[in-house]
Structure formats: C-alpha cells, structure tokens
Design a protein around this motif. Structure first.
Motif, PDB file in Angstrom:
ATOM      1  N   THR A  55      -6.474  -1.003   5.442  1.00  0.00           N
ATOM      2  CA  THR A  55      -6.617   0.640   4.092  1.00  0.00           C
ATOM      3  C   THR A  55      -6.298  -0.383   2.454  1.00  0.00           C
ATOM      4  O   THR A  55      -5.718  -1.035   2.741  1.00  0.00           O
ATOM      5  N   TYR A  56      -6.437   0.689   1.864  1.00  0.00           N
ATOM      6  CA  TYR A  56      -6.179   0.394   0.538  1.00  0.00           C
ATOM      7  C   TYR A  56      -5.272   0.204   0.140  1.00  0.00           C
ATOM      8  O   TYR A  56      -4.642  -0.947  -1.070  1.00  0.00           O
ATOM      9  N   ALA A  57      -4.562   0.710   1.103  1.00  0.00           N
ATOM     10  CA  ALA A  57      -2.899   0.737  -0.314  1.00  0.00           C
ATOM     11  C   ALA A  57      -2.174  -0.910   1.049  1.00  0.00           C
ATOM     12  O   ALA A  57      -1.087  -0.981   0.051  1.00  0.00           O
ATOM     13  N   ASP A  58      -2.698  -1.384   1.830  1.00  0.00           N
ATOM     14  CA  ASP A  58      -2.450  -2.768   2.100  1.00  0.00           C
ATOM     15  C   ASP A  58      -3.265  -3.619   1.256  1.00  0.00           C
ATOM     16  O   ASP A  58      -2.314  -4.898   2.151  1.00  0.00           O
ATOM     17  N   ALA A  64      -3.260   0.805  -9.239  1.00  0.00           N
ATOM     18  CA  ALA A  64      -2.786   1.833  -8.563  1.00  0.00           C
ATOM     19  C   ALA A  64      -4.477   2.234  -8.527  1.00  0.00           C
ATOM     20  O   ALA A  64      -5.268   1.998  -9.177  1.00  0.00           O
ATOM     21  N   VAL A  65      -4.542   2.496  -7.399  1.00  0.00           N
ATOM     22  CA  VAL A  65      -5.854   3.139  -6.401  1.00  0.00           C
ATOM     23  C   VAL A  65      -5.734   4.632  -6.505  1.00  0.00           C
ATOM     24  O   VAL A  65      -4.723   4.962  -6.420  1.00  0.00           O
ATOM     25  N   ALA A  67      -4.487   8.311  -4.994  1.00  0.00           N
ATOM     26  CA  ALA A  67      -3.536   8.482  -4.016  1.00  0.00           C
ATOM     27  C   ALA A  67      -4.411   9.117  -2.987  1.00  0.00           C
ATOM     28  O   ALA A  67      -4.517   8.458  -1.640  1.00  0.00           O
ATOM     29  N   ARG A  70      -5.760   5.620  -0.767  1.00  0.00           N
ATOM     30  CA  ARG A  70      -4.597   4.795  -0.400  1.00  0.00           C
ATOM     31  C   ARG A  70      -4.936   4.297   1.390  1.00  0.00           C
ATOM     32  O   ARG A  70      -4.739   3.257   1.760  1.00  0.00           O
ATOM     33  N   GLU A  71      -5.531   5.599   1.671  1.00  0.00           N
ATOM     34  CA  GLU A  71      -4.881   5.689   3.481  1.00  0.00           C
ATOM     35  C   GLU A  71      -6.443   5.345   4.173  1.00  0.00           C
ATOM     36  O   GLU A  71      -6.853   5.186   5.712  1.00  0.00           O
TER      37      GLU A  71
END
Length: 267
Positions: A55-58, A64-65, A67, A70-71
C-alpha cells in the motif's frame, strides 16, 4: 553482440492516478511514486511469492501521502532492487501499443521509464487532500536550468533487459497474454501476477545489478514548458514530439540509445 536498442514508456503517479504527480526537486533528484492498483487481485495465498500487496503506507517516500490514500494498494510496476522494498527488476504491461514496442527488445537492450513530475522544493511535505497545481515560485529554491516549470516529463529509471516474454494477437484478432506460469518463473514478484485475471501481454526481467533509478531525472521536456518536448524526444526517439507525446512509448535506435546512455551517465 549488437549495440543496444531502447524503448521508453510512461509510468508512475499522475494527476489521474492517484491525483498527484511525484516530485522532482531543484537539483533534479526525485521520488518514484507508483500508481494505485486499479484491477482486482488474487488472494495472497495465490501470489507466486509469499508477500503482501503493498500500500502507499508501505512506500519509502520523502513526503506524506493523504491519510485516505495510505491503505490503498499500489501497482508496484516497474519494480527495482532496493526501491520500496523490492528485490528484482521487472515490468509487465497489458497494453498492446506499449507491449509491441517492448516485444522488440532483447538481452542487453534497455527499457527506460519516464514520468510526469511536478517541480517541488526540498522538504515538500506532500500533496495533502487536494493537489496544488499552481506553479512554484522558482526564485524561492533556484532550480537547475534544465528543469521544466511547474511540471515536465522526465526519464527516471531503466531496466537492462535479460529476457522478454511477449505475445501478439491470435488469428481471430483476440488479445492474449503471455503464459502465466512462464511469467511467474521469470518475474515472480511482478505486480501483474497478483491480478485476477493475469493480464500482461509482455513481461520483462532485468539485470538487477544494472537496473534501477537514476541519480537525477533526465528532462524530456524543455526548460520553458512541460508540454514541449526537447531534442531527446524530437531528434533521438521515434516520436514526433507533437500532441500529448508524454503519454506515448518511444523507441530509440542503437545510435540514439548510445547518446541517451551517455546523457544518463552524466546525471
């Protein structure tokens, strides 16, 4: 061995997916931001390798992307060793217009990647909920003179080809894919092997030691306007540089590829 040929294709984040472009910084450094995964995917236990869908959080991003992003799973294609946790160099594509160009490459040739990137100052915090498309104040961060204002198209990475799996159209004119088992043996972590159904018309595996991101993005746009192609496009590639050239695949003959590789080495 014959002198290498090259093809360059457009990839990575844009204003449609996920809604913002990756940044290029004043010194020509940049961030590679993949697009979201837009297709249905297999359950993890049916992936060729035991790994999650990233995912973008990884991602290892310097900003920062939003919120709500992120998933969101990402389509990690192309993949490069040491970039966003990947270990291989591979690329797959379901689109005939790109696949036909890539299918002509052989061992030792180059598959280059370009993206549209937005000029941002070092320390840029990220796109936020809504991307700001206004032109940055160039005087605030004194960017290199060959960078396009606001946005431009840039070569940012390459795969030195080891093997290409490709198909054309069958006798009935229907699109086919490469053999999934063969693709899984060649490039088991490629993002298209996680899709349901598998859809790649071409799969490329590259030399992991020679493939990867460039130190500096190489402009394909002029310093005056992102929509205007420079001579790397108009004089060296198969593309005319007219119309939306920044969305099209470009082919380079052996002489042009040598010139392009020299330009990349100077970054």
């Amino acid at each position: 061995m014959a002198d290498p040929l090259a093809v360059a294709v457009n990839v990575a984040a844009n204003t449609n997916q996920p809604g913002f472009r990756g940044p290029v910084y004043p010194d020509g450094s940049f961030a590679y931001v993949p697009i979201p995964e837009s297709a249905a995917t297999l359950p993890r236990e049916r992936f060729p390798t035991d790994e999650p869908l990233p995912t973008y959080a990884d991602l290892d991003l310097p900003f920062a992307v939003p919120a709500d992003l992120r998933e969101t799973p990402v389509h990690m294609d192309p993949e490069f060793p040491g970039v966003h946790g990947r270990a291989r160099a591979s690329y797959g594509d379901p689109h005939g217009v790109k696949a036909r160009r890539i299918a002509g490459l052989g061992p030792g040739d180059w598959l280059f990647f370009y993206a549209t990137l937005s000029l941002r100052p070092h320390g840029w915090g990220g796109p936020g909920e809504v991307e700001d498309h206004s032109e940055p104040e160039r005087d605030e961060f004194d960017p290199d003179g060959d960078l396009a204002p606001d946005w431009g198209a840039y070569l940012f990475a390459g795969i030195r080809v080891e093997r290409v799996l490709a198909v054309g159209d069958d006798s009935r004119g229907e699109s086919r894919t490469v053999d999934r088992d063969a693709a899984a043996a060649l490039a088991p972590t490629n993002a298209h092997l996680k899709r349901d159904p598998f859809d790649a018309r071409v799969v490329v595996a590259g030399d992991p030691a020679a493939s990867g991101l460039f130190e500096r993005a190489v402009p394909l746009s002029t310093p005056e306007a992102g929509a205007d192609a420079n001579r790397l496009v108009t004089a060296l590639s198969s593309d005319s540089g007219r119309g939306p050239w920044w969305r099209r695949p470009m082919a380079f003959d052996a002489e042009a590829t040598a010139t392009l590789l020299n330009r990349i080495e100077r970054t």
